[in-house]
Enzyme design. Structure first.
Site, mmCIF file in Angstrom:
data_model
loop_
_atom_site.group_PDB
_atom_site.id
_atom_site.type_symbol
_atom_site.label_atom_id
_atom_site.label_comp_id
_atom_site.label_asym_id
_atom_site.label_seq_id
_atom_site.Cartn_x
_atom_site.Cartn_y
_atom_site.Cartn_z
ATOM 1 N N SER A 298 0.848 -1.191 0.000
ATOM 2 C CA SER A 298 0.000 0.000 0.000
ATOM 3 C C SER A 298 0.887 1.245 0.000
ATOM 4 C CB SER A 298 -0.917 -0.017 1.217
ATOM 5 O OG SER A 298 -0.142 0.061 2.395
ATOM 6 N N TYR A 299 0.275 2.417 -0.083
ATOM 7 C CA TYR A 299 1.022 3.657 -0.211
ATOM 8 C C TYR A 299 2.028 3.810 0.934
ATOM 9 C CZ TYR A 299 2.023 8.405 -1.508
ATOM 10 O OH TYR A 299 2.674 9.532 -1.921
ATOM 11 N N PRO A 300 3.313 3.973 0.589
ATOM 12 C CA PRO A 300 4.326 3.908 1.661
ATOM 13 C C PRO A 300 4.583 5.219 2.388
ATOM 14 C CG PRO A 300 5.410 3.990 -0.469
ATOM 15 C CD PRO A 300 3.926 4.026 -0.737
#
Ligand SMILES: [Zn+2]
Ligand SMILES: [Zn+2]
Ligand SMILES: [Zn+2]
Ligand SMILES: [Zn+2]
Ligand SMILES: [Zn+2]
Length: 851
Positions: A333-335
């Site tokens: 997922s978005y880091p």
């Protein structure tokens, strides 16, 4: 049918998003800038059937800069930078993103923004909206502009985002604008002033830029503060009374002293002799308590960077680049998130199930699924994104080394958050020897819990204790005093620095890696083994200098206050202009005080660096005083005349040589030649003219004799110029006589180089002109080396038209300079041995210079 234009942050993301949204049925064409693609299909948008068009930008579309004249370091007082005008410029002009967006958006009815969901992404949203509006006759209505919010590139997330579009957040975008403007004004003012002041004075200052950054400098401050603690540390001796006993099953156990240590040797000796009166210790008590090691909370960016540095040896910048790639490919997922808490509705179980067939951790995963997952510990919900989570299963083979190591960690961390805590029994045995108390402690594992996934956190098996019972007497094997010293702290590790930055509110999850990277590449700290950050002498002098003048310039307090204000702008609770004006005003005053007090900093520089007059070696003659000037090789390389006390900049990144002791006819300075190697660019130049261009077409710091338009100068363009450049509009091809015997012509504007007449004895440019407009040349070979037909030794002709020359001329671009993007159909790549387009009349062009 109506059209909806959708824009993502990177070309690879646009491709993934289009593939998901069109169910793999989109057509793709290259955009007009060659870098961005456009994916098209017909589909549903807000219960209408429309043409859907997905494309992307390449990061920021625009960048903030001062308007042109303020970019001149020599003409502008840095103090003006606090108030001068700024403008938004295209971030990467060659990509022509605004033009591209305007074209693609010209006839669209809806605009959907798929930029990454963080503040930077929100800022890019408004850059995209502006660019698209530019191309329209009729502006888009605000109700036709939408923002997609998503945290992972999975079918579920992306389709849900399209079904739940929201509005772009202008406040968040503005907070980014404010940060950009503050960093630009404050950073440039201090940086220019310092760089000019110190570089003009010290010769062995091996750095091209002495930069100040409102975030970067406090970051460096942490590293130097630790350095100072180490330097001023004085180790103190202390003594520990160490007793070894033998357990009933024959093991030697070293006991810890109840008083821990004594800083007085006499006192310690007194306790030792007291203990020595006994040969047995009595067990006073045996106490066991169950303890647990807690499973981790869900992963956020700061923790990811910390573990990547300390556990995987990856710098934060590198780690985040990899994490972003894993995100773009749909693996995680978005880091970029501050959140460490899963939302209530997050489907933890199916995310976990994706990992159950992994050969790496499948067994542990199946066990957790079998016993039921444990609700993750409650963390902090920043309301931005879910914690960093693996979104699809990957195998060791499909990812390259570092990508796999990072994915492996992220996945194990995720699994661990759903596992049980590690439970163990901690047993402490208390002993008495006379009046003195000693203890020993051991652990035994009850249940490994999450430590079977995060194996490096597992409890050591070596510290289990033999059995002791109260009132038992055990034999003392040895009693002695051990002399120890208090230990200085060690240099900061990158992981510790990240923690400090987070604790003091310096930088955000997105900017922390950038600041750390900056202090490394600017040579203020070096990264040693174990990713420890050791300040360089420049880094130390800088921080100490700020501390002497104005400690607030290094302290984290100023910046965290500003970051707080920026956050308030993002939340809509502070006014953009008010924050900007207030902050700029504070730093402007600090700047003036800094300039007045610069002597205090200079005193520190004097101790660490040598003045220009004492550096470098004698090289070529000054035209003013006829004495030898010194060539200072440390970057940026310079010529310095100690007698005239003048410093002359030089072209960088090449070799500087004296050119035949010839002199510039204008000022008598000895000519030099600059070259980046036999295949690279080269030209001769006069160090004075290079810094003080005598003709208006010579740009300062850009060129040498090949741009000199002096009508009679034997080294200038008039004598050595051959023709207009074949590639660029304004350039002239000029012979570089200093390159002999690897003779070459180089364009005085672009990277074109023509190698010719290798090993010729002499090459001269004639006054006669060929029909094609180029000057004729005369080439002379030594008797045995001739490459000319019939082994003649001398011949005149046109480099482009004379048949006998064709085989001796080879065009290409400079290899040692930075790579050049070839235009058109790659004609620049093929070695142009045939007849080129006829050059424009060179003399006509030259004449134009004198108008
Ligand atoms: Zn001089
Ligand atoms: Zn000159
Ligand atoms: Zn000249
Ligand atoms: Zn050119
Ligand atoms: Zn010709």
């Amino acid at each position: 049918m109506k059209t909806a234009l959708m824009v993502a942050e990177k070309p690879s993301l646009a491709a993934s998003l289009a593939n998901i949204l069109s169910n793999g049925r989109c057509t793709t064409r290259k955009g007009l800038n060659g870098s961005c693609s456009v994916h098209e299909w017909v589909g549903q948008f807000r219960s209408e059937t429309v043409n859907l068009k997905m494309t992307s930008v390449c990061g920021h579309v625009m960048t903030l800069d001062f308007i042109g004249k303020y970019n001149n370091w020599d003409k502008v007082d840095p103090a003006e930078l606090f108030s001068c005008s700024t403008e938004k410029k295209e971030a990467v002009p060659k990509l022509k993103i605004p033009y591209f967006l305007a074209k693609e958006g010209a006839h669209c009815d809806y605009l959907v923004l798929w930029l990454d969901c963080d503040k930077e992404g929100e800022n890019i949203c408004f850059e995209v909206i502006n660019a698209v509006q530019q191309g329209m006759h009729r502006k888009l209505h605000i109700n036709d502009i939408w923002r997609a919010r998503f945290s992972a590139i999975t079918e579920k997330d992306i389709k849900a985002a399209l079904a739940n579009l929201i509005k772009p957040n202008e406040n968040e975008a503005k907070s980014v604008d404010a940060r950009q403007e503050l960093d630009l004004r404050i950073g440039c003012a201090f940086t220019r002033y310092q760089t000019k002041f110190f570089q003009g004075k010290y010769g062995d200052l091996d750095v091209s830029l002495i930069s100040y950054g409102p975030c970067q400098t406090p970051t460096l401050g942490f590293c130097v503060q630790r350095h100072d603690e180490i330097q001023t540390f004085k180790p103190d001796p202390y003594w520990v009374l160490q007793v070894t006993v033998k357990s009933s099953d024959g093991q030697d156990i070293v006991l810890s002293w109840g008083r821990v240590r004594s800083f007085d040797k006499e006192v310690a000796n007194m306790f030792l002799s007291h203990v020595k009166e006994h040969d047995q210790a009595t067990v006073v008590s045996v106490q066991s308590t169950e303890k647990s090691k807690s499973r981790p909370i869900a992963l956020n960016t700061v923790e990811l960077m910390r573990v990547a540095s300390s556990g995987l040896g990856m710098g934060p910048q590198h780690a985040m680049q990899i994490a972003e790639r894993l995100y773009t490919q749909g693996y995680i997922s978005y880091p970029r998130t501050e959140t460490t808490s899963y939302p209530e509705n997050f489907d933890l179980l199916s995310t976990l199930k994706q990992q159950q067939n992994s050969p790496e951790w499948g067994e542990e995963v199946r066990q957790i699924i079998g016993t039921g997952i444990n609700r993750p510990k409650k963390g902090h919900d920043a309301g931005d994104h879910p914690p960093i989570t693996p979104m699809k299963h990957a195998t060791r083979n499909e990812l390259d080394g570092d990508s796999w190591r990072l994915y492996d960690y992220i996945t194990r961390h995720f699994i661990a958050t759903l596992a049980r805590d590690c439970r163990y029994l901690s047993t402490t045995v208390k002993f008495e020897i006379g009046m003195e108390i000693f203890t020993t402690t051991g652990h035994s594992l009850l249940s490994p819990g999450y430590t079977s996934i995060l194996t490096w956190q597992a409890l050591g098996s070596s510290d289990t204790l033999p059995k002791f019972t109260p009132d038992e007497k055990v034999n003392i094997q040895e009693a002695k005093l051990v002399e120890c010293y208090t230990q200085p702290p060690d240099y900061l590790t990158e992981a510790e620095l990240i923690s400090l930055m987070e604790k003091h509110g310096i930088g955000t999850d997105a900017s922390i890696p950038v600041h750390i990277n900056n202090i490394c590449i600017r040579n203020y700290v070096t990264v040693a083994a174990g990713r420890k950050l050791i300040p360089t002498s420049l880094g130390i002098v800088l921080v100490h200098g700020y501390q002497k003048i104005d400690p607030e310039l290094v302290l984290p307090t100023m910046r965290s206050a500003v970051e707080e204000q920026l956050n308030l702008i993002a939340l809509g609770r502070a006014d953009f202009y008010a924050v900007l004006q207030h902050t700029v005003e504070i730093f402007k005053q600090k700047f003036h005080y800094f300039v007045q007090s610069i002597e205090a900093m200079d005193q520190l520089f004097e101790v660490s660096f040598s003045p220009l007059s004492a550096s470098g070696k004698a090289h070529s003659r000054c035209g003013k005083c006829r004495r030898y000037m010194k060539y200072i090789q440390t970057k940026p390389s310079r010529m310095h005349c100690a007698h005239c006390n003048e410093t002359y900049n030089l072209p960088q990144n090449g070799n500087i040589r004296i050119y035949k002791e010839l002199k510039c006819p204008l000022d008598d300075f000895e000519l030099l030649s600059w070259s980046t190697g036999t295949r690279g660019k080269s030209y001769t130049f006069c160090p004075y003219c290079y810094n003080n261009p005598p003709f208006r077409d010579m740009k300062k710091g850009m060129s040498g004799c090949n741009s000199c338009t002096h009508p009679t100068c034997p080294h200038g363009m008039n004598s050595n110029g051959l023709s207009s450049c074949l590639e660029c509009d304004l350039g002239i091809l000029v012979l570089d006589p200093s390159a002999a015997p690897k003779w070459k012509l180089g364009c005085n504007r672009c990277d074109v180089i023509i190698h010719l007449f290798e090993n010729a004895h002499k090459v001269t440019v004639d006054t006669d002109t060929c029909d094609c407009g180029a000057q004729l040349v005369t080439v002379e070979y030594k008797q045995d080396k001739s490459k000319l037909p019939n082994e003649v030794t001398e011949m005149s002709g046109c480099v482009f038209c004379t048949a006998a020359f064709v085989a001796l001329v080879e065009k290409h671009r400079a290899v040692a300079s930075k790579p050049v993007i070839t235009r058109g159909r790659g004609h620049a790549k093929s070695r142009n041995r045939g007849k080129p387009k006829p050059p424009k009349d060179k003399m006509a062009q030259l004449a134009a210079y004198f108008v």
